[in-house]
Design an enzyme around this catalytic site. Structure first.
Site, PDB file in Angstrom:
ATOM      1  N   ASP B  53       0.743  -1.530   0.315  1.00  0.00           N
ATOM      2  CA  ASP B  53      -0.103   0.208  -0.098  1.00  0.00           C
ATOM      3  C   ASP B  53       0.355   1.208  -0.097  1.00  0.00           C
ATOM      4  OD1 ASP B  53      -2.380  -1.042  -0.075  1.00  0.00           O
ATOM      5  OD2 ASP B  53      -2.228  -1.465   1.394  1.00  0.00           O
ATOM      6  N   TYR B 111       6.736  -9.784   6.356  1.00  0.00           N
ATOM      7  CA  TYR B 111       6.869  -8.382   6.629  1.00  0.00           C
ATOM      8  C   TYR B 111       7.242  -8.288   8.391  1.00  0.00           C
ATOM      9  CZ  TYR B 111       3.365  -7.756   2.760  1.00  0.00           C
ATOM     10  OH  TYR B 111       2.372  -7.923   1.317  1.00  0.00           O
TER      11      TYR B 111
END
Lengths: 246, 246
Positions: B53, B111
């Site tokens: 994002d 992540y």
């Protein structure tokens, strides 16, 4: 009168250095403007220990300011961090001896210069390192650095055009460190530094590491007492003022 | 036809995420535009493994592209890094099996989410951490994290408004790490992640660490299968796509 001592960290990327400028925004100006509302809107002068150049960073810049108000040091700390941009942070505010002056009372400073040696420069370090992707001879750089340590006239290693006449400084430490993978760091500590001195030393050491200069020739550079004798000035973004000693 | 596999790192601060957008500059677009001159100016589509994002970073994004030209992988690597802005770096270009697809062939991703816990956020980390200066109960966060590990329908932990119907994913690892002084890091690894899933998990774990939710209530969040059941979405800048598994 009270004197406050400020410990300040900043990312210098977007600023024209510490010292107030006529036509560009300096960190001193931004801190002074954040300070004025605490002082009933009356402008103050905040003295910084080191006049870091445009693009140079600080982990531990020290600044002093004389005030008449009664706000606590903690209240000043909070208020400044609310008003300052996130690129400038006040790490601490403390009461100092009245008359303490961050620049004149400093007895030493330490700087770190980061050189990124990886084939590709990390996007996260691009504002904080000089990218030198070719092989550097660290042993030669260390031998060269040893010749700068001690008390010398550093005229050859300051920015040209500087008017200062006493160029004698004592460089107590000049380490070429390889602890961080993909980096060479130059750690310099001394009683004082001339303008751009750490960057000229770094640029010269990189020329030694690249095989363009012999480590022994550092003695000739010092003896020349002229800026032309030394190597290129390393770019500003690799440099950080780490701490100031009193 | 040849298929190339690109390993890409980026500072996502200035970009509208990986995926091409109509009205904002995405990383995919910038890489594709840097790639076109290698392909006689003909536009290519570059498939990224993860659609990070806006504001999210990558240390090891993987992308694939089908080409007809004969430039070596090394020549492509050099040319891309010359053309790309320093915020986007191609770490490696390699030949892949023809037809390799970075997104569809991925079998897992990892992540990292960085939370700055110091009283003042470092100016050097402001684009890479979420500043949470109050005390967090790491033990409670770890107990909560343990309830998310495994194969679950993660509908409660994805961005609302997402149309995807298969929300079952396997979260293999969700560690709350305190190795770096002044930081709490959330390390997540799994076979796939829903939109903003790591950020919703992080925001929820911070609410647990702040005493607003009980660790045991994570089970209820999963059972609710509705975004409203979970906590706030942590801000994007703390998140980095670390690596993609094949």
């Amino acid at each position: 009168m009270r004197t406050l001592r400020l410990l300040i960290a900043y990312d210098g990327t977007e600023f024209a250095g510490w010292q107030r400028q006529a036509n560009a925004i300096a960190i001193q100006q931004v801190v002074e403007e954040a300070f004025a509302p605490l002082n009933d809107g009356v402008a103050v002068t905040i003295a910084g220990a080191g006049r870091t150049d445009s693009g140079v960073h600080a982990l531990g810049q020290v600044a002093s300011v004389n005030v008449e108000f009664s706000h606590s040091a903690n209240a000043v700390w909070r208020a400044l961090n609310v008003r300052l941009p996130p690129a400038i942070r006040v790490l601490d505010v403390a009461e100092a001896e009245p008359g303490f002056h961050a620049q004149f009372d400093a007895t030493g400073k330490s700087y770190r210069y980061r050189i990124a040696t990886t084939p590709v420069q990390s996007p996260f370090d691009r504002a904080f390192t000089w990218h030198v992707p070719w092989a550097l001879d660290v042993t030669a750089m260390r031998r060269a650095a040893a010749r700068f340590i001690g008390t010398h006239d550093f005229a050859s290693l300051q920015a040209s055009g500087t008017l200062i006449t006493d160029r004698v400084r004592t460089l107590e430490r000049l380490d070429v460190v390889t602890d961080v993978p993909g980096e060479i760091q130059i750690l310099a500590e001394g009683d004082g530094f001339l303008r751009t001195m750490v960057r000229v030393i770094t640029g010269t050491l990189v020329e030694v590491g690249s095989g363009k200069r012999a480590p022994e020739s550092m003695t000739d550079i010092l003896a020349a007492k002229h800026r032309d004798a030394a190597g290129e000035t390393a770019p500003p973004q690799g440099l950080t003022l780490v701490s100031v000693r009193y």
